[in-house]
Design a protein around this motif. Structure first.
Motif, PDB file in Angstrom:
ATOM      1  N   SER A  46     -35.920  46.830  17.353  1.00 56.08           N
ATOM      2  CA  SER A  46     -35.388  46.460  16.057  1.00 56.08           C
ATOM      3  C   SER A  46     -35.837  45.255  15.386  1.00 56.08           C
ATOM      4  CB  SER A  46     -33.669  46.183  16.445  1.00 56.08           C
ATOM      5  OG  SER A  46     -33.639  44.859  17.039  1.00 56.08           O
ATOM      6  N   GLY A  47     -35.464  44.852  14.359  1.00 52.42           N
ATOM      7  CA  GLY A  47     -35.825  43.517  13.624  1.00 52.42           C
ATOM      8  C   GLY A  47     -35.680  42.534  14.669  1.00 52.42           C
ATOM      9  N   SER A  48     -34.296  42.595  15.132  1.00 54.48           N
ATOM     10  CA  SER A  48     -33.981  41.385  15.983  1.00 54.48           C
ATOM     11  C   SER A  48     -35.232  41.092  17.440  1.00 54.48           C
ATOM     12  CB  SER A  48     -32.593  41.406  16.739  1.00 54.48           C
ATOM     13  OG  SER A  48     -31.622  41.441  15.633  1.00 54.48           O
ATOM     14  N   SER A  82     -31.640  37.026   5.094  1.00 52.73           N
ATOM     15  CA  SER A  82     -30.938  38.255   4.983  1.00 52.73           C
ATOM     16  C   SER A  82     -30.297  38.430   3.630  1.00 52.73           C
ATOM     17  CB  SER A  82     -29.819  38.094   6.302  1.00 52.73           C
ATOM     18  OG  SER A  82     -30.220  38.308   7.276  1.00 52.73           O
ATOM     19  N   ASP A  98     -40.279  36.653   8.699  1.00 53.56           N
ATOM     20  CA  ASP A  98     -39.482  37.726   8.820  1.00 53.56           C
ATOM     21  C   ASP A  98     -39.046  38.715   7.706  1.00 53.56           C
ATOM     22  OD1 ASP A  98     -37.190  39.495   9.384  1.00 53.56           O
ATOM     23  OD2 ASP A  98     -35.936  37.803  10.526  1.00 53.56           O
ATOM     24  N   HIS A 124     -35.966  42.551   5.394  1.00 55.20           N
ATOM     25  CA  HIS A 124     -35.281  42.860   4.250  1.00 55.20           C
ATOM     26  C   HIS A 124     -36.276  43.691   3.016  1.00 55.20           C
ATOM     27  CE1 HIS A 124     -30.846  42.987   3.923  1.00 55.20           C
ATOM     28  NE2 HIS A 124     -31.043  42.270   5.010  1.00 55.20           N
ATOM     29  N   SER A 132     -37.726  44.799  10.528  1.00 59.58           N
ATOM     30  CA  SER A 132     -36.876  46.037  10.706  1.00 59.58           C
ATOM     31  C   SER A 132     -37.694  47.211   9.839  1.00 59.58           C
ATOM     32  CB  SER A 132     -35.640  45.946  10.334  1.00 59.58           C
ATOM     33  OG  SER A 132     -34.741  45.013  10.698  1.00 59.58           O
ATOM     34  N   LYS A 172     -34.575  48.992   6.609  1.00 57.39           N
ATOM     35  CA  LYS A 172     -34.019  48.491   5.536  1.00 57.39           C
ATOM     36  C   LYS A 172     -34.686  48.939   4.193  1.00 57.39           C
ATOM     37  CE  LYS A 172     -31.960  44.550   8.081  1.00 57.39           C
ATOM     38  NZ  LYS A 172     -32.382  45.065   9.277  1.00 57.39           N
TER      39      LYS A 172
HETATM   40  C1  LIG Z   1     -33.837  38.552   7.904  1.00 55.51           C
HETATM   41  C2  LIG Z   1     -33.337  39.633   9.281  1.00 55.51           C
HETATM   42  N1  LIG Z   1     -34.094  39.635  10.435  1.00 55.51           N
HETATM   43  C3  LIG Z   1     -33.623  40.550  11.411  1.00 55.51           C
HETATM   44  C4  LIG Z   1     -32.618  41.206  11.054  1.00 55.51           C
HETATM   45  C5  LIG Z   1     -32.488  42.255  12.345  1.00 55.51           C
HETATM   46  O1  LIG Z   1     -32.732  43.408  11.983  1.00 55.51           O
HETATM   47  P1  LIG Z   1     -32.280  44.599  13.094  1.00 55.51           P
HETATM   48  O2  LIG Z   1     -30.692  44.973  12.629  1.00 55.51           O
HETATM   49  O3  LIG Z   1     -33.332  45.394  12.731  1.00 55.51           O
HETATM   50  O4  LIG Z   1     -32.269  43.957  14.364  1.00 55.51           O
HETATM   51  C6  LIG Z   1     -32.020  41.322   9.809  1.00 55.51           C
HETATM   52  C7  LIG Z   1     -30.826  42.084   9.815  1.00 55.51           C
HETATM   53  O5  LIG Z   1     -29.990  42.226   8.814  1.00 55.51           O
HETATM   54  C8  LIG Z   1     -32.352  40.329   8.931  1.00 55.51           C
HETATM   55  O6  LIG Z   1     -31.771  40.404   7.733  1.00 55.51           O
END
Ligand SMILES: Cc1ncc(COP(=O)(O)O)c(C=O)c1O
Length: 418
Positions: free
Chosen positions: A95-97, A174, A199, A202, A225, A228
């Protein structure tokens, strides 16, 4: 959707999928982090690559039988690099995280300083919130927005960087509706001996379509991610300069992921081809046009638009002139079939569970075919709801109007529902 086997073996669960499909079809979905997966992405996310366990990288796997997985991962990496003009790509984060954690694992040691944007000014949980477990390992310091312009306060960022000499500076967030000066932040990071991670979770679809400037030439690492604005599956990716490729790959595997979700990786590989097409670019151009139209009309109707407008898919709305909270507005909009989320505005006096704002996104509605005239009607409905969030007859008539509007734009026009 085509869940024939599930329909036979588990009617209860099938019923919930049907119910969710109906909810999505009949509602105007404007959560800024959402998009609609096309049929190919739904197919690939459920394809037989799901059956295969593989760890490591193409040509150096820990499990036999990975030859086809190798070809697929190499194809995806090449497509991602070509799409973004990146020197190196890693598609393994879940995932993005997880993509952010992969970079942290690659370049940080416990106790290192990291400079990221404040969560309540539009940053992300993984950028230094005390609620996120990363804050136990690294010393996060936060920069914010200029109180008047509501744009990133680059001077504050620079003076914090000089004071704390962070190993990593994080740009991106975000709920930041404006362009970011990546070059300036890269110069600041490098001048204090640190690295820049952008990052772009979005905005990665808008970047791929070249609708807004790319961080790739300036940043040491770029994370994202896929789900989005990129309109892909729920998964992550990381791009970086060749000099960091080895460290990054180690930070991802074995640093922070184990077996690859190959089925999702296949969906990402399809996406990186699709996101280079003219059709994708014209959708992304329309996403920004729709977000601007929404900000304009809401602004004319007495809402305060944070930073005065938008350059991307996000409109951050301050509801204080309307004397309602984010929670009240979110809930009232939900009853009329418009889905948004309550969101902190910069220096919000309310708690995160209440907030003074909402964040509205234009991606999913644009994919469905809505353009400025429909967006203006949605803004008008939002204005009526904000004026009378508890008036049943107003909410009833707004609900009818919202449903009749969205019904003209089927979610999956070409896919049989069962
Ligand atoms: C700036 C940013 N980075 C990372 C993430 C995390 O992404 P994911 O939901 O794919 O883990 C988000 C999710 O809202 C985000 O807004």
């Amino acid at each position: 959707m085509r869940l024939k086997a599930t329909r036979r073996s588990d009617p209860e669960l099938y019923g919930l999928v049907e119910e969710e499909l109906e909810r999505q079809q009949n509602n105007i979905e404007m959560i800024a982090s959402e998009s609609t997966a096309c049929e190919e992405l739904l197919e690939l996310s459920g394809c037989v690559f799901m059956n295969k366990t593989t760890e490591g990288y193409p040509g150096a796997r820990f499990q036999a039988g990975s030859q086809v997985a190798d070809k697929m991962e190499r194809l995806g990496i090449e497509r991602a690099r070509a799409l973004y003009g990146a020197e190196h790509a890693n598609l393994q984060p879940y995932s993005g995280s997880a993509a952010n954690y992969g970079v942290y694992a690659a370049v940080l040691q416990p106790g290192d300083c990291v400079l990221g944007m404040r969560l309540d000014h539009g940053g992300h949980l993984t950028h230094g919130s005390p609620a996120n477990f990363m804050s136990k390992f690294y010393r996060f310091v936060s920069y914010g927005l200029n109180a008047e312009t509501e744009l990133i306060d680059y001077d504050e960022l620079e003076s914090l960087a000089r004071e704390h000499r962070p190993k990593l500076i994080i740009a991106g967030g975000s709920a930041y509706p404006r362009l970011i000066d990546y070059e300036r932040i890269a110069d600041i990071a490098h001048s204090v001996g640190g690295l820049l991670m952008v990052d772009m979770a979005h905005i990665s679809g808008l970047v791929a379509a070249k609708v807004i400037p790319s961080p790739v030439p300036h940043a040491d690492f770029v994370t994202s991610s896929a789900s989005k604005t990129l309109c892909g599956p729920r998964g992550g990716l990381i791009l970086c300069k060749a000099a960091h490729a080895k460290a990054l790959d180690r930070g991802v595997f074995p640093g922070s992921v184990s077996s690859i979700h190959l089925n999702v990786m296949a969906a990402k590989a399809w996406l990186f081809k699709h996101a280079g097409t003219e059709a994708f670019r014209s959708t992304m151009l329309q996403v920004v046009a729709n977000a601007r139209a929404l900000a304009d009309v809401l602004g004319q109707n007495g809402f305060r638009i944070v930073s005065g407008g938008t350059d991307n898919h996000i409109v951050l709305v301050d509801l204080r002139p309307k004397k309602i909270t984010g929670k009240v507005f979110q809930d009232a909009l939900e009853t009329v079939g418009i889905t948004v989320n309550k969101n902190m505005i910069p220096s919000d006096p309310e708690k995160p569970s209440v907030t003074s704002g909402v964040r509205i996104g234009a991606t999913a509605v644009t994919q469905r075919g809505l353009r400025e005239p429909e967006i203006e009607r949605i803004a008008a409905i939002m204005t009526r709801v904000a004026a009378s969030p508890e008036d049943r007859s107003t909410l009833e008539s707004c609900k009818e109007e919202a449903l009749s509007l969205i019904s003209r734009f089927p979610l999956y026009p070409e896919v049989p529902l069962a």
